[in-house]
Design a protein around this motif. Structure first.
Motif, PDB file in Angstrom:
ATOM      1  N   VAL A 227       5.969   6.930   8.884  1.00 33.51           N
ATOM      2  CA  VAL A 227       7.294   6.312   8.829  1.00 33.51           C
ATOM      3  C   VAL A 227       7.347   5.224   7.767  1.00 33.51           C
ATOM      4  CG1 VAL A 227       9.051   5.117  10.177  1.00 33.51           C
ATOM      5  CG2 VAL A 227       7.632   6.863  11.255  1.00 33.51           C
ATOM      6  N   GLY A 228       6.311   4.409   7.664  1.00 34.78           N
ATOM      7  CA  GLY A 228       6.289   3.360   6.649  1.00 34.78           C
ATOM      8  C   GLY A 228       6.314   3.923   5.241  1.00 34.78           C
ATOM      9  N   TYR A 229       5.578   5.009   5.038  1.00 37.28           N
ATOM     10  CA  TYR A 229       5.544   5.669   3.732  1.00 37.28           C
ATOM     11  C   TYR A 229       6.918   6.239   3.394  1.00 37.28           C
ATOM     12  CZ  TYR A 229       3.835   8.767   0.028  1.00 37.28           C
ATOM     13  OH  TYR A 229       3.628   9.410  -1.171  1.00 37.28           O
ATOM     14  N   ALA A 230       7.576   6.843   4.390  1.00 34.02           N
ATOM     15  CA  ALA A 230       8.920   7.385   4.183  1.00 34.02           C
ATOM     16  C   ALA A 230       9.920   6.276   3.889  1.00 34.02           C
ATOM     17  CB  ALA A 230       9.356   8.184   5.409  1.00 34.02           C
ATOM     18  N   ALA A 231       9.768   5.130   4.536  1.00 29.51           N
ATOM     19  CA  ALA A 231      10.658   4.005   4.270  1.00 29.51           C
ATOM     20  C   ALA A 231      10.478   3.494   2.843  1.00 29.51           C
ATOM     21  CB  ALA A 231      10.400   2.885   5.269  1.00 29.51           C
TER      22      ALA A 231
ATOM     23  N   ALA B   2       8.838  16.110  -6.606  1.00 29.63           N
ATOM     24  CA  ALA B   2      10.146  15.916  -5.977  1.00 29.63           C
ATOM     25  C   ALA B   2      11.113  15.216  -6.933  1.00 29.63           C
ATOM     26  CB  ALA B   2       9.988  15.115  -4.691  1.00 29.63           C
ATOM     27  N   LEU B   3      10.606  14.246  -7.696  1.00 24.82           N
ATOM     28  CA  LEU B   3      11.450  13.528  -8.654  1.00 24.82           C
ATOM     29  C   LEU B   3      11.931  14.458  -9.758  1.00 24.82           C
ATOM     30  CD1 LEU B   3      12.495  10.629  -9.153  1.00 24.82           C
ATOM     31  CD2 LEU B   3      10.516  10.285 -10.633  1.00 24.82           C
ATOM     32  N   ARG B   4      11.037  15.314 -10.257  1.00 23.30           N
ATOM     33  CA  ARG B   4      11.413  16.268 -11.303  1.00 23.30           C
ATOM     34  C   ARG B   4      12.443  17.259 -10.771  1.00 23.30           C
ATOM     35  NH1 ARG B   4       7.112  20.584 -12.186  1.00 23.30           N
ATOM     36  NH2 ARG B   4       8.151  21.221 -10.245  1.00 23.30           N
ATOM     37  N   ASN B   5      12.191  17.818  -9.586  1.00 26.25           N
ATOM     38  CA  ASN B   5      13.133  18.778  -9.012  1.00 26.25           C
ATOM     39  C   ASN B   5      14.493  18.140  -8.759  1.00 26.25           C
ATOM     40  OD1 ASN B   5      11.228  20.812  -9.029  1.00 26.25           O
ATOM     41  ND2 ASN B   5      10.649  20.543  -6.889  1.00 26.25           N
ATOM     42  N   THR B   6      14.495  16.892  -8.309  1.00 27.50           N
ATOM     43  CA  THR B   6      15.755  16.203  -8.052  1.00 27.50           C
ATOM     44  C   THR B   6      16.523  15.966  -9.349  1.00 27.50           C
ATOM     45  OG1 THR B   6      14.783  15.108  -6.118  1.00 27.50           O
ATOM     46  CG2 THR B   6      16.793  14.156  -7.027  1.00 27.50           C
ATOM     47  N   ALA B   7      15.809  15.613 -10.428  1.00 27.04           N
ATOM     48  CA  ALA B   7      16.468  15.396 -11.718  1.00 27.04           C
ATOM     49  C   ALA B   7      17.082  16.693 -12.242  1.00 27.04           C
ATOM     50  CB  ALA B   7      15.467  14.831 -12.722  1.00 27.04           C
ATOM     51  N   VAL B   8      16.332  17.799 -12.157  1.00 24.49           N
ATOM     52  CA  VAL B   8      16.860  19.093 -12.603  1.00 24.49           C
ATOM     53  C   VAL B   8      18.028  19.525 -11.726  1.00 24.49           C
ATOM     54  CG1 VAL B   8      16.294  21.533 -12.921  1.00 24.49           C
ATOM     55  CG2 VAL B   8      14.630  19.781 -13.558  1.00 24.49           C
ATOM     56  N   PHE B   9      17.869  19.354 -10.424  1.00 24.60           N
ATOM     57  CA  PHE B   9      18.927  19.707  -9.475  1.00 24.60           C
ATOM     58  C   PHE B   9      20.192  18.900  -9.734  1.00 24.60           C
ATOM     59  CE2 PHE B   9      20.647  18.425  -5.215  1.00 24.60           C
ATOM     60  CZ  PHE B   9      21.399  19.564  -5.001  1.00 24.60           C
ATOM     61  N   THR B  10      20.053  17.621 -10.039  1.00 26.85           N
ATOM     62  CA  THR B  10      21.209  16.770 -10.336  1.00 26.85           C
ATOM     63  C   THR B  10      21.926  17.243 -11.595  1.00 26.85           C
ATOM     64  OG1 THR B  10      20.151  14.855  -9.280  1.00 26.85           O
ATOM     65  CG2 THR B  10      21.938  14.412 -10.829  1.00 26.85           C
ATOM     66  N   THR B  11      21.147  17.592 -12.618  1.00 26.91           N
ATOM     67  CA  THR B  11      21.748  18.082 -13.862  1.00 26.91           C
ATOM     68  C   THR B  11      22.469  19.404 -13.647  1.00 26.91           C
ATOM     69  OG1 THR B  11      19.972  17.000 -15.125  1.00 26.91           O
ATOM     70  CG2 THR B  11      21.280  18.670 -16.256  1.00 26.91           C
TER      71      THR B  11
ATOM     72  N   PHE C  42       3.348   6.091  -5.688  1.00 24.15           N
ATOM     73  CA  PHE C  42       3.276   6.317  -7.135  1.00 24.15           C
ATOM     74  C   PHE C  42       1.981   7.015  -7.543  1.00 24.15           C
ATOM     75  CE2 PHE C  42       6.407   2.811  -6.975  1.00 24.15           C
ATOM     76  CZ  PHE C  42       7.431   3.441  -7.665  1.00 24.15           C
ATOM     77  N   ASP C  43       1.029   7.141  -6.625  1.00 22.09           N
ATOM     78  CA  ASP C  43      -0.181   7.928  -6.888  1.00 22.09           C
ATOM     79  C   ASP C  43      -0.088   9.340  -6.320  1.00 22.09           C
ATOM     80  OD1 ASP C  43      -1.381   5.818  -8.191  1.00 22.09           O
ATOM     81  OD2 ASP C  43      -2.382   5.055  -6.387  1.00 22.09           O
ATOM     82  N   ASP C  44       1.014   9.624  -5.623  1.00 25.76           N
ATOM     83  CA  ASP C  44       1.180  10.919  -4.966  1.00 25.76           C
ATOM     84  C   ASP C  44       1.778  11.921  -5.958  1.00 25.76           C
ATOM     85  OD1 ASP C  44       1.605  13.061  -3.315  1.00 25.76           O
ATOM     86  OD2 ASP C  44       2.724  11.956  -1.792  1.00 25.76           O
ATOM     87  N   PRO C  45       1.076  13.018  -6.281  1.00 25.17           N
ATOM     88  CA  PRO C  45       1.647  13.998  -7.225  1.00 25.17           C
ATOM     89  C   PRO C  45       2.886  14.685  -6.668  1.00 25.17           C
ATOM     90  CG  PRO C  45      -0.395  14.819  -6.251  1.00 25.17           C
ATOM     91  CD  PRO C  45      -0.281  13.383  -5.859  1.00 25.17           C
TER      92      PRO C  45
ATOM     93  N   ALA D 109       0.822  -1.212   0.000  1.00 25.08           N
ATOM     94  CA  ALA D 109       0.000   0.000   0.000  1.00 25.08           C
ATOM     95  C   ALA D 109       0.857   1.264   0.000  1.00 25.08           C
ATOM     96  CB  ALA D 109      -0.942  -0.003   1.208  1.00 25.08           C
ATOM     97  N   ASN D 110       1.955   1.264   0.735  1.00 23.66           N
ATOM     98  CA  ASN D 110       2.817   2.446   0.771  1.00 23.66           C
ATOM     99  C   ASN D 110       3.404   2.750  -0.603  1.00 23.66           C
ATOM    100  OD1 ASN D 110       2.556   3.085   3.529  1.00 23.66           O
ATOM    101  ND2 ASN D 110       4.056   1.521   4.089  1.00 23.66           N
ATOM    102  N   TYR D 111       3.785   1.712  -1.328  1.00 22.66           N
ATOM    103  CA  TYR D 111       4.351   1.907  -2.661  1.00 22.66           C
ATOM    104  C   TYR D 111       3.283   2.376  -3.651  1.00 22.66           C
ATOM    105  CZ  TYR D 111       8.503  -0.474  -0.900  1.00 22.66           C
ATOM    106  OH  TYR D 111       9.628  -0.808  -0.178  1.00 22.66           O
ATOM    107  N   ARG D 112       2.087   1.817  -3.542  1.00 24.01           N
ATOM    108  CA  ARG D 112       0.999   2.275  -4.418  1.00 24.01           C
ATOM    109  C   ARG D 112       0.641   3.721  -4.118  1.00 24.01           C
ATOM    110  NH1 ARG D 112      -1.099  -3.092  -3.462  1.00 24.01           N
ATOM    111  NH2 ARG D 112      -2.365  -2.268  -1.756  1.00 24.01           N
ATOM    112  N   GLN D 113       0.616   4.071  -2.850  1.00 22.97           N
ATOM    113  CA  GLN D 113       0.327   5.453  -2.474  1.00 22.97           C
ATOM    114  C   GLN D 113       1.402   6.400  -2.981  1.00 22.97           C
ATOM    115  OE1 GLN D 113      -0.002   6.049   1.765  1.00 22.97           O
ATOM    116  NE2 GLN D 113      -0.124   8.281   1.591  1.00 22.97           N
TER     117      GLN D 113
END
Length: 288
Positions: free
Chosen positions: A259-263, A65-74, A57-60, A51-55
């Protein structure tokens, strides 16, 4: 005698193995266990499966955060490699005052990331910050470094580059000093200039070190937290301008007590880093 030597070896290695198991293997296993549970630190854990993983990948917010991290890494990776390569080439010379220059280059390596990020906050102040004052001397209008979402991510990249260049410079400088001098002498005899020697001899022989620097820089940027927290007070602002994966992990674990969601997020980050590292290593091996 063989048994005694084996026992002696085990006795020497046992404390290190115990430390690895206690401080690395157990936290890893426990975090994986947590990722399949719902836990707020106060009530008993409740098994939720995937459930944590499904939540996640459904979380906008995860995709922001993924987009910002990719731009920040570049934004961080390219300047770090270019600047550290130039700094290593400059430090690989015997000139007067080189010791002072080396000290200035390596100084950020020993500085506290959080303390330096706090100092950078004062440098980035829009109205009377040091950076905007200097830009004003050249007729540049004040830049909203930490108040505009786009500029805030650039500001975070500047701080990270400033902090990461010394380590990358040390690695590249050590690799440069291991290059045989006979190669440069032969190139000079053939009439190759400084730039040609650097491009045809130094860079090709630094592929292994450059690959290592690339991997370490990507790992550090994807896991970036302390400098982002110090610059934005842990909010990922302005708006979601600096809302990177590290900030999302911190907020869900220690502000929302999920905590489970963060893990689960931590293990997704691990999977992303593992894929990027394997791809980089394979590409570097093919080039070599």
């Amino acid at each position: 005698m063989d048994r005694q030597r084996s026992r002696a070896g085990i006795s020497f290695v046992a404390p290190n193995l115990a430390a690895v198991a206690l401080f690395m293997l157990f936290p890893l296993g426990f975090s994986l266990y947590l990722s399949f549970h719902s836990w707020d630190l106060f009530r008993p854990m409740r098994f939720t499966g995937l459930a944590n993983y499904r939540q996640l990948f459904d979380d906008p917010m995860f995709y922001i955060a993924l987009r910002n991290t990719a731009v920040f890494t570049t934004l961080t990776l390219v300047p770090t490699v270019v600047i550290s390569l130039g700094a290593a080439a400059a430090l690989n010379r015997k000139l007067k005052g080189m010791a002072l220059f080396r000290t200035a280059v390596f100084l950020p390596l020993v500085a506290s990331t959080v303390a330096m990020a706090v100092v950078w906050r004062f440098v980035f102040v829009t109205d009377d910050g040091l950076l905007n004052i200097v830009l004003g001397w050249f007729g540049v209008r004040p830049v909203p470094w930490l108040t505009d979402p786009g500029w805030a991510l650039i500001s975070l990249s500047i701080v990270t580059v400033w902090k990461g260049v010394p380590f990358a410079t040390v690695i590249l400088l050590a690799a440069m000093q291991a290059i045989p001098g006979d190669l440069y002498e032969a190139a000079m005899i053939d009439g190759a200039g400084a730039w040609r020697r650097f491009r045809s001899i130094t860079v090709p022989l630094l592929r292994g070190a450059l690959s290592f620097v690339l991997v370490i820089t990507v790992l550090n940027t994807v896991q970036a937290f302390d400098q982002a927290y110090a610059l934005t007070d842990g909010n990922g602002g302005p708006e979601t301008g600096t809302y990177v994966l590290g900030i999302m992990l911190f907020q869900n674990a220690f502000r929302f007590y999920q905590v489970g969601y963060a893990a689960a997020l931590a293990w997704v980050m691990f999977a992303v880093l593992l894929v990027l590292t394997v791809l980089q290593l394979r590409l570097s091996r093919r080039e070599m």
